[in-house]
Design an enzyme around this catalytic site. Structure first.
Site, PDB file in Angstrom:
ATOM      1  N   VAL A 130      89.947 -79.032 -23.958  1.00 23.22           N
ATOM      2  CA  VAL A 130      90.878 -79.741 -23.076  1.00 23.22           C
ATOM      3  C   VAL A 130      90.518 -81.220 -22.998  1.00 23.22           C
ATOM      4  O   VAL A 130      91.385 -82.099 -23.092  1.00 23.22           O
ATOM      5  CB  VAL A 130      90.887 -79.107 -21.668  1.00 23.22           C
ATOM      6  CG1 VAL A 130      91.763 -79.922 -20.714  1.00 23.22           C
ATOM      7  CG2 VAL A 130      91.395 -77.665 -21.732  1.00 23.22           C
ATOM      8  N   CYS A 131      89.236 -81.511 -22.867  1.00 20.62           N
ATOM      9  CA  CYS A 131      88.800 -82.906 -22.764  1.00 20.62           C
ATOM     10  C   CYS A 131      89.096 -83.684 -24.041  1.00 20.62           C
ATOM     11  O   CYS A 131      89.415 -84.881 -23.990  1.00 20.62           O
ATOM     12  CB  CYS A 131      87.311 -82.976 -22.437  1.00 20.62           C
ATOM     13  SG  CYS A 131      86.897 -82.321 -20.813  1.00 20.62           S
ATOM     14  N   THR A 132      89.025 -83.022 -25.180  1.00 21.87           N
ATOM     15  CA  THR A 132      89.344 -83.684 -26.443  1.00 21.87           C
ATOM     16  C   THR A 132      90.786 -84.173 -26.427  1.00 21.87           C
ATOM     17  O   THR A 132      91.080 -85.313 -26.815  1.00 21.87           O
ATOM     18  CB  THR A 132      89.107 -82.724 -27.625  1.00 21.87           C
ATOM     19  OG1 THR A 132      87.716 -82.382 -27.678  1.00 21.87           O
ATOM     20  CG2 THR A 132      89.521 -83.348 -28.946  1.00 21.87           C
TER      21      THR A 132
ATOM     22  N   GLU B 243      92.516 -84.804 -23.741  1.00 20.97           N
ATOM     23  CA  GLU B 243      92.660 -85.807 -22.681  1.00 20.97           C
ATOM     24  C   GLU B 243      92.229 -87.192 -23.145  1.00 20.97           C
ATOM     25  O   GLU B 243      92.905 -88.195 -22.872  1.00 20.97           O
ATOM     26  CB  GLU B 243      91.843 -85.404 -21.457  1.00 20.97           C
ATOM     27  CG  GLU B 243      92.397 -84.204 -20.725  1.00 20.97           C
ATOM     28  CD  GLU B 243      91.535 -83.820 -19.544  1.00 20.97           C
ATOM     29  OE1 GLU B 243      92.094 -83.289 -18.583  1.00 20.97           O
ATOM     30  OE2 GLU B 243      90.309 -84.042 -19.589  1.00 20.97           O
ATOM     31  N   LEU B 244      91.110 -87.259 -23.829  1.00 18.44           N
ATOM     32  CA  LEU B 244      90.628 -88.562 -24.295  1.00 18.44           C
ATOM     33  C   LEU B 244      91.607 -89.175 -25.287  1.00 18.44           C
ATOM     34  O   LEU B 244      91.838 -90.388 -25.283  1.00 18.44           O
ATOM     35  CB  LEU B 244      89.242 -88.414 -24.924  1.00 18.44           C
ATOM     36  CG  LEU B 244      88.108 -88.186 -23.921  1.00 18.44           C
ATOM     37  CD1 LEU B 244      86.888 -87.619 -24.616  1.00 18.44           C
ATOM     38  CD2 LEU B 244      87.750 -89.476 -23.209  1.00 18.44           C
TER      39      LEU B 244
END
Length: 219
Positions: A44-46, A48-49
């Site tokens: 998920v963070c991938t 988002e960034l």
């Protein structure tokens, strides 16, 4: 102690993917967004960034600088950037803070004091609360805090929308209604009399005695 809206954003010095920064100096006289991630190489963070990288020009138009943080070393951030590019097509060229000793995560009350002093051996679940967005004004005060669960990707269009509202209402004595978007009608605050409202805004509609709407003031 928990951080709240209108608290001074805690200052810190940290290593980032673009060198050492002092946070307040880095923000300077403009606005800043600090958004945090529980661990590198998480799905998920991938996304988002990459999403933030795709919207960086929109934040810049609003005078807002963007900085990310993950409780991993800076060297790991550099490797992660390649995956972000592959997954999203966007190049991350805003700084990413390395918080391997968890100091910033604790300073911003995203992890408890007893969380230890190293990111080594910690899983994303251990750092699940490091999923926050802080919008910080030129006065270095926190204007907005959002915290998301690990399984829910953040909506960066909503963060831009909120910044539009925060910047507008900081300049004019207005508020924004539910689901407001740039260019839509706004609410006149109770501190403005009807007479003053006419002088300021030209005209307004009284929906209820305590709810008066008018056209969005010019920036």
């Amino acid at each position: 102690m928990s951080l709240r809206i209108n608290d001074i954003a805690p200052d810190f010095t940290a290593e980032t993917s673009q060198g050492t920064i002092s946070f307040h100096d880095w923000i300077g006289s403009g606005w800043g967004v600090l958004f945090s991630h529980p661990k590198n190489f998480t799905p998920v963070c991938t996304t988002e960034l990459g999403a933030m990288a795709g919207l960086q020009d929109e934040f810049a138009k609003r005078g807002v600088k963007v900085i990310g943080i993950s409780v991993d070393p800076v060297e790991s951030h550099e490797r992660w950037k390649n995956d972000i590019r592959t997954a999203t097509g966007y190049e991350v060229d805003y700084p990413l803070i390395g918080d391997k000793d968890l100091a910033v995560a604790k300073l911003y009350d995203m992890l408890p004091a007893g969380a230890g002093e190293s990111s080594e051996g910690r899983t994303p679940a251990d750092n699940a609360t490091v999923r926050s967005v802080f919008v910080i004004g030129p006065d270095k005060k926190i204007k907005l805090i959002l915290t998301y669960p690990m399984t829910t990707g953040r909506n960066f269009d909503e963060i831009l929308r909120a910044i539009d509202s925060i910047q507008l209402t900081a300049k004019h004595q207005v508020a924004t209604p539910a689901n407001w978007k740039q260019g839509e009608d706004v609410i006149i605050t109770a501190a403005v009399s009807n007479e003053d409202a006419i002088a300021r805004f030209g005209s307004f509609d009284t929906v209820l005695p305590y709810l008066r709407k008018t056209k969005q003031p010019a920036a």
